[in-house]
Write a protein that holds these residues in place. Structure first.
Motif, PDB file in Angstrom:
ATOM      1  N   LEU A 111      73.669  56.026  30.709  1.00 18.88           N
ATOM      2  CA  LEU A 111      75.166  56.068  31.606  1.00 18.88           C
ATOM      3  C   LEU A 111      76.003  56.911  31.091  1.00 18.88           C
ATOM      4  O   LEU A 111      76.661  57.710  32.145  1.00 18.88           O
TER       5      LEU A 111
ATOM      6  N   ALA B 173      74.570  48.178  33.688  1.00 20.67           N
ATOM      7  CA  ALA B 173      75.426  49.560  33.673  1.00 20.67           C
ATOM      8  C   ALA B 173      76.121  49.764  35.106  1.00 20.67           C
ATOM      9  O   ALA B 173      77.242  50.470  35.226  1.00 20.67           O
TER      10      ALA B 173
ATOM     11  N   SER C 139      72.839  52.898  27.616  1.00 19.97           N
ATOM     12  CA  SER C 139      74.512  53.479  27.450  1.00 19.97           C
ATOM     13  C   SER C 139      74.575  54.839  27.468  1.00 19.97           C
ATOM     14  O   SER C 139      75.435  55.526  27.990  1.00 19.97           O
TER      15      SER C 139
END
Ligand code: GLC
Length: 533
Positions: A298, A258, A295
């Motif tokens: 993030l 990330a 994800s």
């Protein structure tokens, strides 16, 4: 709170050469004639991969003129008509912008080759007297020699010279290009290899040159993620913001960690970047959960938008990925790269259907690749002499390349060309040959079958429309055991995917909204996803 449309959008990727013909190849007119398929599916937007004038050394990602339509696809008027007709159906049009490199046929590169070393014409590209040790993403060295002995950089094919992004002409060219397509009504841009435009000054060697075609290395090389990119994308954002409505930029950035994606997100630069990490995931709850968690966190942390991707024109189709021994997905062998694998298509199809319902219930936007809504498998048996992807030859034929997911779509009929008009020389078939046996997978056949994969996608997208909370937002994991992936989304929506080998008890629910395959009473069979209320 008013949120931009693209944060929740389902976007359908059109590979124009293979969508609808035309002749041996697809055209914009063919796409216009088939917009009903996309409206029936219920997508919010289409993204068109390049249709610009190109010698097609890399399927059009070698652009010779950024502001035109290749005559094989039609004209600018056809493009205008496409935007208008799609718009009338509520479908926005996103186009590809290819800023890392151009075609060797681009007038500026021809001028550069004709000009001597040290000339201003060569400054727009990356010419050097000696190459460094960088490897092309397609295999082989990233440098080729001009007739006078100087070398030019190409991170992809030799026919795709990299631009020098520190040259003002290059910056200006792409600003013009953005405006050109914005003036023609596009809703945004997918930015090709968005993290590689700038190369570290001095072009230092990389520590470990190498190529892993299925899992491009990602992160901290001297040609990725240079700080200048952030400023560039802020300037692009300003251009987009100068137009009415909200328009998106969605960046192709392959990242593993990330930290390599985060700097781009949430500020006043890129609107979105793809997460491709579900594509190399083996069919395993923990593997999927790790990517989704990372994800999603993030996206929440940065305020950015990270569309989910299960397929595109660069990666073997998911029916095939999920239909092979999953250890081979984890660790692709030489045989896998050559397509010499046993595929259980029925198993792959069940899992691909389950994966589709999972993808479409995740928070945020989703990109679908043409043909995945039909459950097409990868076409592995394309004869060597018909293969077009430059990766095939550049890897010394060690990797069959990406043609198998780029085969023209089957629309109707029992045999090739499956309603994709074969043009003046029907004996040649479509530009990439279609396999026998796709009769049951055609759009026409699946429209007539309520149990088809096409019918499943249509129902899923209709449910998604009926439940706006299924778009952008949050998710809450439910722990139902190691083989099950389960989460809750508001209001009262639960998803369960069974990655395990056996059936599992469903959690308590009021109603089944949708299932990717038949349920067994209160049991969720293996390789099945269910949406519950
Ligand atoms: C991107 C495209 C791929 C192309 C490459 C070079 O990865 O998706 O198809 O070959 O860029 O432009």
């Amino acid at each position: 709170m008013s949120r931009e449309w693209w944060r929740s959008a389902v976007v359908y990727q059109v590979y124009p050469r293979s969508f609808a013909g035309g002749g041996r190849e697809g055209t914009l007119a063919g796409l216009r004639a088939r917009l009903g398929h996309l409206a029936g599916l219920g997508v919010d937007a289409v993204w068109l991969t390049p249709f610009y004038p190109s010698p097609l050394a890399d399927g059009g990602y070698d652009v010779a003129d950024h502001c035109g339509v290749d005559p094989r696809y039609g004209t600018l008027d056809d493009f205008g008509a496409l935007v208008a007709e799609a718009g009338a159906l509520g479908i926005r049009v996103i186009v590809d912008i290819v800023p890392n490199h151009c075609s060797a046929e681009h007038p500026w590169f021809r001028q550069a080759l004709a000009a001597p070393p040290g000339s201003p014409e060569r400054e727009r590209f990356v010419f050097r007297d000696r190459p460094n040790n960088w490897i092309s993403k397609f295999g082989g060295p990233a440098w080729s020699q001009a007739p006078d002995g100087q070398w030019y950089l190409h991170l992809f094919d030799a026919a795709q010279p990299d631009w020098n992004w520190r040259h003002p002409d290059v910056v200006a060219l792409f600003e013009r290009t953005l405006r050109f397509w914005l003036d023609r009504g596009v809703a945004g841009f997918r930015i090709d290899v968005a993290n590689m435009l700038f190369k570290q000054e001095g072009l230092p060697d990389v520590a470990a040159p190498g190529l892993t075609p299925l899992r491009p290395e990602a992160g901290a090389t001297p040609y990725e993620n240079q700080p200048e990119l952030l400023e560039l994308y802020r300037s692009w954002r300003k251009i987009l913001d100068g137009y009415p409505g909200d328009r998106t930029t969605v960046a192709e950035i392959w990242f593993d960690a990330a930290e390599h994606a985060e700097p781009y997100l949430g500020g006043d630069g890129l609107a979105q970047l793809f997460d491709f990490r579900l594509m190399p995931c083996p069919w395993e709850a923990a593997a999927f959960r790790a990517v989704i968690d990372d994800s999603h966190r993030l996206a929440r942390r940065s305020g950015g938008s990270i569309p989910w991707v299960l397929g595109n024109h660069d990666v073997p189709r998911m029916v095939t990925r999920f239909g092979i021994d999953q250890d081979l997905v984890r660790q692709p062998t030489a045989e896998v790269l050559l397509g010499q694998v046993e595929v259980d298509v029925a198993l792959g199809t069940r899992r691909a259907r389950a994966a589709a319902l999972l993808q479409l219930a995740l928070p945020g936007s989703a990109y679908l690749y043409q043909g995945d809504e039909l459950g097409l498998p990868e076409h592995l048996a394309i004869p060597a002499e018909r293969r077009q992807d430059p990766m095939f030859e550049r890897t010394g034929r060690a990797f069959i390349g990406r043609d198998g997911c780029r085969v023209p779509l089957p629309w109707s009929g029992e045999a090739p060309p499956y309603g994709f008009p074969a043009g003046d020389s029907p004996e040649l078939g479509t530009w990439l040959p279609q396999p026998p046996g796709w009769g049951p997978l055609t759009v026409a056949a699946q429209e007539a079958d309520p149990g088809s994969t096409l019918a499943l996608y249509r129902r899923a997208l209709a449910e998604r429309r009926a439940h706006p909370a299924l778009g952008d937002g949050d998710l809450e994991w439910l722990d139902l055991g190691p083989d099950l992936l389960a989460f809750r989304r508001e209001p009262g929506f639960t998803l369960v995917t069974n990655f395990g080998p056996g059936a599992a008890e469903l959690p308590s629910h009021e109603a089944v909204l949708l299932a990717s395959g038949p349920l067994d009473g209160s049991l969720l069979p293996a390789d099945t996803t269910v949406w519950l209320r």
